[in-house]
Scaffold this active site. Sequence first.
Site, PDB file in Angstrom:
ATOM      1  N   CYS B  50       0.547  -1.163  -0.326  1.00  0.00           N
ATOM      2  CA  CYS B  50       0.188  -0.373  -0.013  1.00  0.00           C
ATOM      3  C   CYS B  50       0.972   1.356   0.165  1.00  0.00           C
ATOM      4  O   CYS B  50       0.169   2.151  -0.414  1.00  0.00           O
ATOM      5  CB  CYS B  50      -1.230   0.017   1.107  1.00  0.00           C
ATOM      6  N   GLY B 197     -15.629   1.449  22.674  1.00  0.00           N
ATOM      7  CA  GLY B 197     -14.434   2.415  22.435  1.00  0.00           C
ATOM      8  C   GLY B 197     -13.678   1.619  21.266  1.00  0.00           C
ATOM      9  O   GLY B 197     -13.769   0.375  21.138  1.00  0.00           O
ATOM     10  N   ALA B 200     -10.580   0.701  22.492  1.00  0.00           N
ATOM     11  CA  ALA B 200     -10.595  -0.931  23.301  1.00  0.00           C
ATOM     12  C   ALA B 200     -11.515  -2.149  21.925  1.00  0.00           C
ATOM     13  O   ALA B 200     -10.411  -3.230  21.998  1.00  0.00           O
ATOM     14  CB  ALA B 200     -11.497  -1.062  24.352  1.00  0.00           C
TER      15      ALA B 200
END
Lengths: 277, 437
Positions: B50, B197, B200
């Site tokens: 990439c 979240g 997390a």
Amino acid sequence: MNHFLIYPTLVPYYGASALWLAFFLTGRESYCRFGLFCLSLGFGCHSLYLIWRTLTLGMLPAAALGEALFLFAWALAAAFLFLSWRFPIKILGAMVAPLAALLVSASLILPIRPGTASPLLQSLWLAGHIILAILGNAALTLAGLGGAFYLIQERQLKKKKFGFFYRRLPSLDRLDALNFWCLNLGFPLLTAAIITGSLYAQYTLGNLWRWDPKEVLTLVAWLIYAVLLHERLAVGWRGRRAAWLAIFGLTALVVTFVGANLWFDSYHSFASFMKQP
Amino acid sequence: MNLVLVGVNHKTAPLELREKLGCLFPEPTAAYHRLKELTAIQEVLFYSTCNRVEILCVSDQADHAAQELRTFLSRHPHLPDTPGQPAINLNDSLYVWQDLEAVQHFFRVAASLDALVVGEPQILGQVKAAYRQAAEHRATGAILNRLLHKTFSVAKKVRTETGIGDHAVSVSYAAVNLGRKIFGAYTDKTVLLLGAGEMAELALEHLKGQGVGKIVVANRTLERGVKLAQRFHGEAISLQELEDQLLTADIILSSTGSPHYLLTQEQVRNAMRRRKQRPLFLIDIAVPRDLDPKINDLDNVYLYNIDDLQGVVELNWQKRRAAAVKAERLIQAEALKFMDWLATLAVFPTIIALKEKAARLSEAELKKTLAQLGNLTPQQRRALEVLLQSFTQKLLHDPIMFLKRHHHLAAQADRKRAHLELGLVRRLFNLDPETPT
């Protein structure tokens, strides 16, 4: 002490020390492997020398400080090699190898025994007592060294400041397991040493326990380890407290080993080993 | 023989251009087929990730090869102009490296010094895969094979000797590394996630990769927790059950939007007694914080908040940058060594030509002489042969040694001069009769 086997013992020990320190600094695995090989080589010669000397003396050479240190270095190497076989903590070698090398060197410098030892020491039973005590001491020394490593590593994790040692030391879990392992190994050995010693004292001197300084200090160390073992098993003590207790125990053992033999007047002291009954 | 490397990377080309160039190689068989057709190229390897699209080749006409590769890359159907977008100028983005620079660049790529996140190890795997592909299509030869093997060993050396990848440079990975210094291994450890979240989740991904034993998710809304738990094959609970979970969890990852502390020091202290002091690793990435900072004062409990982790990451970046400097030096030395080898390669055809010419001449002269001498005993014949052989060998010994040693040294100092000297030797012995002198 001078013999053709001394240098084949000492040189590999120093070689192993250098390799392990190099491993400690660079973290390259191959150094550690060669270090283990060197240490094993030295240990082999060490063992051969001890056998030869035991056979020529007709007793285990442990009646002078030099001899006792020499024997202890052997036990330390033995305990470490046993440990690396079952529970490898590589970094421990960086402490054990130099320690063994220095102890052997010290025993070469220290004066040789001043005379013939008391015939009381020439018993097989007593040889067992000494071997048990010295192997127990060696295992518990490893527990103490592991404890020091634990405290360093724990401090870094708690303070969140990661220094030189952080990457080089193993995980807390592993260091704590080392503490437990060595305690399980060393405590029974120490206990057995105390029992065999008492029985021999009963048999030769007429009483089991004489409140001799070495006996008292050993009892103190034994109690420290007993508390540690009990708390570990019953309450689940671990980590920092276990590490501190292992270090306290080791301090007590060092005081016992060196102090009681040299500073106090005791029938366990090297001076009294030379007295004829 | 020259090495030529042509390509673009994240520093020289925008994403659109890299994407398009990357699309040139969706089908390696077709791509290698076209690359091998290029006349100036003897060996070739390409790789696209990439962050980069690069082609490395061996050629005896370096400039021509570079030109061919440039055309190859620019022949992309979408490249000149996409409607609604300004034309992308390939020439500004493309870099061309030759010989020493090409080798250095390739080493830097494989050792992840040229990466977006310096020191991340994925690139080496990608280069290895590309090499496998090239080898399957028989696009590589003696020089690239040797270069690639050298590259792998250099990349490994960089990794072990500089420790460039040893320090985690993302918050979630830093947390995972810290845990490893507490627990050793993650197998049979239980992770409790408080809140769901994004950060997390990322950390959970890392932990999962480490083979963590069991995952429990506690969320204010159970539904969202169940969804996340399903994704990671875990179990969902409600936040009310938190205190019970404290007894079984080993790692707690907290990132809820709660305005007050979810766990106090007292709660954790009680839990630690009941869990027999098994260590507890708490990661609090929530702002405002979910976990009382005083928890860290307890024995066998390790609490890290977002600032602690960011501090670790910043420190690790410094270490990684220092390691990168060391790695650059190592790579330079290794690239020079490789070029030395390449230089010795250049003299071998000349040495072989010298030996062949000597053998040819002595054989012809021997035939003539034998015809004149008439009948000889086998011993006499043998003696003549040995005489010729040892004479030519001794005569050629010095020129060959000169080529092997002197050329090698000259190549280090001045490649052009070395090339001229090689040409002189070839002219001196008239090894290329068809070229005009």
